[in-house]
Design an enzyme around this catalytic site. Structure first.
Site, short mmCIF file in Angstrom:
data_model
loop_
_atom_site.label_atom_id
_atom_site.label_comp_id
_atom_site.label_asym_id
_atom_site.label_seq_id
_atom_site.Cartn_x
_atom_site.Cartn_y
_atom_site.Cartn_z
N ARG A 222 41.95 -10.49 -11.70
CA ARG A 222 41.44 -10.65 -13.07
C ARG A 222 40.22 -11.56 -13.05
NH1 ARG A 222 43.18 -14.74 -15.67
NH2 ARG A 222 45.35 -14.40 -15.14
N TYR B 199 28.24 0.50 -34.84
CA TYR B 199 29.37 1.28 -34.36
C TYR B 199 30.63 0.90 -35.14
CZ TYR B 199 32.86 3.06 -31.09
OH TYR B 199 33.92 3.72 -30.54
N ASP C 119 23.05 -4.04 -28.52
CA ASP C 119 23.93 -2.97 -28.01
C ASP C 119 23.00 -1.83 -27.58
OD1 ASP C 119 25.59 -0.74 -27.70
OD2 ASP C 119 27.00 -1.43 -29.21
N LYS D 129 29.80 5.55 -21.97
CA LYS D 129 28.83 6.56 -22.38
C LYS D 129 27.87 6.89 -21.22
CE LYS D 129 31.13 5.72 -26.12
NZ LYS D 129 30.75 4.74 -27.12
C1 LIG Z 1 31.35 3.67 -27.93
C2 LIG Z 1 30.53 2.55 -28.42
C3 LIG Z 1 31.03 1.22 -28.47
C4 LIG Z 1 32.47 0.89 -28.11
O1 LIG Z 1 32.74 1.10 -26.78
P1 LIG Z 1 34.19 1.46 -26.20
O2 LIG Z 1 33.95 1.63 -24.74
O3 LIG Z 1 34.65 2.71 -26.90
O4 LIG Z 1 35.09 0.32 -26.54
C5 LIG Z 1 30.18 0.22 -28.91
N1 LIG Z 1 28.91 0.49 -29.28
C6 LIG Z 1 28.41 1.75 -29.27
C7 LIG Z 1 26.99 1.97 -29.70
C8 LIG Z 1 29.19 2.81 -28.85
O5 LIG Z 1 28.68 4.06 -28.84
#
Ligand SMILES: *Cc1c(COP(=O)(O)O)cnc(C)c1O
Length: 388
Positions: A49, A102, A174, A199
């Protein structure tokens, strides 16, 4: 030698570093624990961890790609956002976030603010007056999400970072929609970058993961401490798969974008297509900013169907190469209807206020041959046009 380009960093990470067998690709370390060489002699890795060589490899890669001083790989993108606010904010501190961020980010900040953990203000960050008023409240942290979901709105990272610096606010971006290949927020003045590596970074729709990257060593060390403290860190196996995915990031982003441009051309010729949202279009309000701060326009786009909901249902059903699914950034093309999928938790009024038309569709353009994608769209539009 000149500074390495992102595609090179992504491909070469960890290559030829195995000292035991000279394996070209680094092995995965699944062990949860590591022995102490001597009594009282704490090794670099003791418990997974706190630290794991495979996760470290991915953290180094992502930090290098974004130009950071260090990173924490987390078990999902949401967890990276949670780590950031846990480490940086106390009850008297304010975070300013985009009103169209998001959905999971909105839920997290809203819920924790309601518990009194910190204060949250959601604003339309493309509205200069509203943003300036929010910055005047001297927030501790400002979160940007550019381009945003699903209307791919773009805000000026460098300009907002300058305004933030005047009140001593930190800025986090982000960067999930573009990846470090197409946008590097730290070089524009941001202090932190977040990715849902679920993603584009992993890119194969088979890992849920995240990362929080810091510009300074002090912040990176603090976040590593907090990541261990709250147990936000990612697993070795997920890190290994993400490293496998990231090696092709440069090549993937190039083809994603090429395909998106072909799909846009096709959409522009369709009588059933209304407004199209993509920063490459000169009429897009963020076009000039995107040209300045991004290396490319990305492969996420949305459009309004000029027709009935019945026609929309038929169109989506007839598509063969666009799977009706949430998430984005994988090799496979996806179509989503934000109103009933990603944004269904928002009321009809809230959706309208956010500019989400009932017939809005979002595409994550994948890596199939663009000729097949276009033929697919054309046949589905033709069938939908026959529906009364
Ligand atoms: C999917 C997404 C998140 C969240 O990520 P997870 O891996 O699903 O927890 C945050 N910001 C954006 C822009 C996203 O597309």
């Amino acid at each position: 030698m000149s500074e390495r380009k992102p595609a090179t960093i992504a491909v070469r990470t960890g290559i030829e570093t195995d000292s035991q067998h000279n394996a070209v690709v680094p092995p995965i370390y699944l062990s949860t624990n590591y022995s102490f060489p001597e009594f009282g002699d704490v090794p670099k890795y003791d418990y997974a961890r706190s630290g794991n060589p495979t996760r470290t490899q991915l953290e180094t890669t992502l930090s290098d790609l974004e130009g950071g001083a260090g990173a924490v790989v987390t078990n999902c993108g949401t967890s990276a956002l949670n780590l950031m606010v846990s480490a940086l904010l106390g009850p008297d501190d304010l975070i300013v976030a985009p009103h169209d961020c998001y959905g999971g980010t909105y839920r997290l900040f809203n819920t924790r603010a309601n518990k009194g953990d910190f204060q949250t203000l959601f604003v339309d960050q493309s509205n200069t007056e509203a943003l300036d008023a929010a910055i005047a409240k001297k927030p501790k942290l400002i979160l940007l999400e550019t381009p945003s979901n699903p209307l791919v709105r773009v805000v000026d990272i460098a300009e907002i970072c300058q305004k933030a610096a005047q009140v001593g606010a930190l800025v986090a971006v982000d960067n999930t929609f573009l990846s470090p290949v197409l946008q590097q927020p730290l070089s524009l003045g941001a202090d932190f970058v977040i990715h849902s590596t679920t993603k584009y970074i992993n890119g194969h729709s088979d890992v849920v993961g995240g990362v929080l990257i810091a510009k300074t060593k002090a912040h990176a060390d603090d976040l590593a401490w907090w990541g261990n403290c709250i147990g936000a860190t990612g697993t070795a196996f997920d890190s290994y798969l993400t490293l496998r995915g990231i090696r092709t990031l440069g090549a993937r982003m190039r083809v994603h974008e090429e395909n998106a441009i072909e799909v846009l051309k096709c959409l522009q010729e369709q009588p059933l297509v209304g407004t199209i949202y993509h920063p490459s279009l000169p009429e897009h309000p963020g076009h000039e900013i995107a040209k300045r701060q991004q290396v490319g326009f990305g492969a996420m786009l949305s459009f309004e169907l000029n027709g009935s909901l019945e026609q929309l249902k038929v169109f989506v059903k007839e598509l063969k190469y666009f799977s009706l699914a949430e998430s984005l950034g994988g090799v496979e093309s996806l179509i989503a209807h934000p109103g009933t999928m990603t944004h269904r938790a928002m009321s009809d009024e809230a959706q309208e206020e956010a500019g989400l038309a009932p017939t809005l569709l979002r595409l994550s353009v994948g890596l199939e041959d663009s000729r097949d994608l276009i033929a697919d769209l054309q046949q589905a539009f033709a069938i939908a046009a026959e529906v009364k």
